[in-house]
Design a protein around this motif. Structure first.
Motif, PDB file in Angstrom:
ATOM      1  N   ARG A 195      -4.438  -5.418   4.074  1.00 34.70           N
ATOM      2  CA  ARG A 195      -3.215  -4.848   3.500  1.00 34.70           C
ATOM      3  C   ARG A 195      -3.496  -3.457   2.952  1.00 34.70           C
ATOM      4  O   ARG A 195      -4.197  -3.316   1.949  1.00 34.70           O
ATOM      5  CB  ARG A 195      -2.721  -5.714   2.344  1.00 34.70           C
ATOM      6  N   GLN A 196      -3.019  -2.459   3.630  1.00 28.15           N
ATOM      7  CA  GLN A 196      -3.109  -1.075   3.169  1.00 28.15           C
ATOM      8  C   GLN A 196      -4.488  -0.698   2.656  1.00 28.15           C
ATOM      9  O   GLN A 196      -4.651  -0.232   1.539  1.00 28.15           O
ATOM     10  CB  GLN A 196      -2.070  -0.842   2.079  1.00 28.15           C
ATOM     11  N   THR A 228      -6.772  -2.884  16.716  1.00 29.14           N
ATOM     12  CA  THR A 228      -5.944  -1.716  16.391  1.00 29.14           C
ATOM     13  C   THR A 228      -5.077  -2.066  15.195  1.00 29.14           C
ATOM     14  O   THR A 228      -4.454  -3.128  15.177  1.00 29.14           O
ATOM     15  CB  THR A 228      -5.044  -1.362  17.593  1.00 29.14           C
ATOM     16  N   PRO A 229      -5.038  -1.206  14.181  1.00 28.36           N
ATOM     17  CA  PRO A 229      -4.213  -1.517  13.008  1.00 28.36           C
ATOM     18  C   PRO A 229      -2.736  -1.694  13.376  1.00 28.36           C
ATOM     19  O   PRO A 229      -2.235  -1.003  14.265  1.00 28.36           O
ATOM     20  CB  PRO A 229      -4.376  -0.278  12.121  1.00 28.36           C
ATOM     21  N   THR A 230      -2.088  -2.633  12.704  1.00 30.19           N
ATOM     22  CA  THR A 230      -0.644  -2.804  12.867  1.00 30.19           C
ATOM     23  C   THR A 230       0.065  -1.591  12.262  1.00 30.19           C
ATOM     24  O   THR A 230       1.045  -1.096  12.799  1.00 30.19           O
ATOM     25  CB  THR A 230      -0.184  -4.086  12.127  1.00 30.19           C
ATOM     26  N   GLN A 231      -0.463  -1.150  11.130  1.00 31.82           N
ATOM     27  CA  GLN A 231       0.027   0.076  10.487  1.00 31.82           C
ATOM     28  C   GLN A 231      -1.175   0.840   9.968  1.00 31.82           C
ATOM     29  O   GLN A 231      -2.204   0.248   9.668  1.00 31.82           O
ATOM     30  CB  GLN A 231       0.894  -0.259   9.271  1.00 31.82           C
ATOM     31  N   GLY A 232      -0.987   2.146   9.811  1.00 22.77           N
ATOM     32  CA  GLY A 232      -2.071   2.964   9.271  1.00 22.77           C
ATOM     33  C   GLY A 232      -2.874   3.620  10.377  1.00 22.77           C
ATOM     34  O   GLY A 232      -2.583   3.442  11.563  1.00 22.77           O
ATOM     35  N   GLN A 286      -1.866 -12.110   7.322  1.00 15.37           N
ATOM     36  CA  GLN A 286      -2.308 -10.738   7.116  1.00 15.37           C
ATOM     37  C   GLN A 286      -3.815 -10.682   6.994  1.00 15.37           C
ATOM     38  O   GLN A 286      -4.406 -11.398   6.199  1.00 15.37           O
ATOM     39  CB  GLN A 286      -1.651 -10.171   5.857  1.00 15.37           C
ATOM     40  N   GLN A 289      -1.896  -7.321  10.858  1.00 19.99           N
ATOM     41  CA  GLN A 289      -1.038  -8.493  10.718  1.00 19.99           C
ATOM     42  C   GLN A 289      -1.062  -9.289  12.015  1.00 19.99           C
ATOM     43  O   GLN A 289      -1.002  -8.717  13.101  1.00 19.99           O
ATOM     44  CB  GLN A 289       0.383  -7.997  10.431  1.00 19.99           C
ATOM     45  N   GLU A 346      -4.788   3.571   4.813  1.00 20.44           N
ATOM     46  CA  GLU A 346      -3.677   2.625   4.614  1.00 20.44           C
ATOM     47  C   GLU A 346      -3.524   1.668   5.792  1.00 20.44           C
ATOM     48  O   GLU A 346      -2.426   1.510   6.328  1.00 20.44           O
ATOM     49  CB  GLU A 346      -2.370   3.410   4.447  1.00 20.44           C
ATOM     50  N   VAL A 347      -4.628   1.051   6.161  1.00 22.08           N
ATOM     51  CA  VAL A 347      -4.602   0.175   7.336  1.00 22.08           C
ATOM     52  C   VAL A 347      -4.130  -1.236   6.978  1.00 22.08           C
ATOM     53  O   VAL A 347      -4.661  -1.872   6.071  1.00 22.08           O
ATOM     54  CB  VAL A 347      -5.994   0.116   8.006  1.00 22.08           C
ATOM     55  N   THR A 348      -3.131  -1.681   7.718  1.00 19.74           N
ATOM     56  CA  THR A 348      -2.655  -3.065   7.617  1.00 19.74           C
ATOM     57  C   THR A 348      -2.875  -3.727   8.972  1.00 19.74           C
ATOM     58  O   THR A 348      -2.637  -3.107  10.011  1.00 19.74           O
ATOM     59  CB  THR A 348      -1.158  -3.084   7.246  1.00 19.74           C
TER      60      THR A 348
END
Ligand SMILES: Nc1ncnc2c1ncn2[C@@H]1O[C@H](COP(=O)(O)OP(=O)(O)O)[C@@H](O)[C@H]1O
Ligand SMILES: [Mg+2]
Length: 237
Positions: A21-22, A55-59, A18, A13, A9-11
């Motif tokens: 997205r996930q 580095t992923p923003t999320q995930g 973006q 940004q 689930e890597v986002t």
């Protein structure tokens, strides 16, 4: 099969933009994965996340500890020195190998010979053609014995004969090393068919299809997974 790198689930940004997205994506030993999609769809971003450059923003990104990976870019960067010294410097700086400068030069020369660049070893890196530069970059990556080789449109800026030569080399290297994985972005569907065992289609930072190559190029199957991916493939023909 051993999983080399696993994204969950890597986002990614950048301000408002973006990149991904996930995206969930994993690559295992011996896989040959092609990334396709329009410009701006996130192929380079995905490669950079897998390589650990972003580095992923999320995930999450999980990576096998001490995984040996190398990345090739569309246009290789060389220092102002001979082709051989460019090659040797990379080897010498790789602490894992612990080579002396003389050993690095000897191995560098062998590596250049493997990609057909023996004759230009003493020339300035600046005088090499696009195809020669990419072969040098490949030799440099390969000398590090990567388990995962990442390639971002490695033949996109080359003329047709150089394209073919570089593709052949990638194929030869991969064939000799069944555990080595390739992850490459390409706009050339012929090349995808020749090199890949699996194809991932990206659109606006999302993975819309991730299939074995034979299923990906089966239009009925692809249509059932993603109409957008099928439309993209049709448009490229
Ligand atoms: N360093 C960056 N800063 C801001 N936006 C970026 C950056 N790198 C890529 N992007 C944006 O992320 C998206 C995906 O880009 P990219 O991964 O380069 O796509 P591709 O390689 O498929 O052409 C695009 O919208 C691009 O403009
Ligand atoms: Mg790109």
């Amino acid at each position: 099969m051993t999983v080399w790198v696993d994204l969950r689930e890597v986002t990614v940004q950048w301000g408002g933009a973006q990149g991904l997205r996930q995206v969930s994506f994993a690559i295992s030993a011996g896989e040959r994965v092609a990334l396709i999609g329009a410009n701006g769809s996130g192929k380079s971003t995905l490669l950079r996340v897998v390589h650990g450059l972003i580095t992923p923003t999320q995930g999450l990104r999980n990576c096998l500890p001490e995984l040996r990976q190398a990345m090739l870019f569309q246009r290789p960067h060389l220092l102002r020195m001979t082709a051989l010294n460019n090659m040797a410097l990379g080897l010498w700086l790789d602490r894992a190998q612990g080579l002396s400068w003389a050993q690095a030069r000897t191995q560098g020369l062998q590596a250049l010979a493997r990609v057909g660049l023996h004759a230009v070893a003493g020339q300035s890196g600046r005088t090499l053609s696009g195809g020669q530069l990419q072969r040098l970059a490949l030799a440099r990556a390969w000398a590090r014995a990567p388990q995962l080789l990442l390639l971002d449109e490695p033949t996109a800026s080359l003329d047709p004969s150089a394209k073919r030569e570089v593709e052949e080399l990638i194929h030869t290297f991969a064939q000799g090393q069944p555990d080595v994985s390739l992850l490459f972005a390409s706009h050339n569907l012929g090349q995808v068919k020749r090199l890949a065992s699996r194809v991932v289609y990206l659109e606006r930072g999302q993975v819309l299809a991730d299939l074995p190559v034979a299923e990906f190029f089966n239009s009925t199957r692809l249509q059932s997974v993603s109409a957008q991916a099928q439309a993209f493939v049709q448009g490229e023909h």
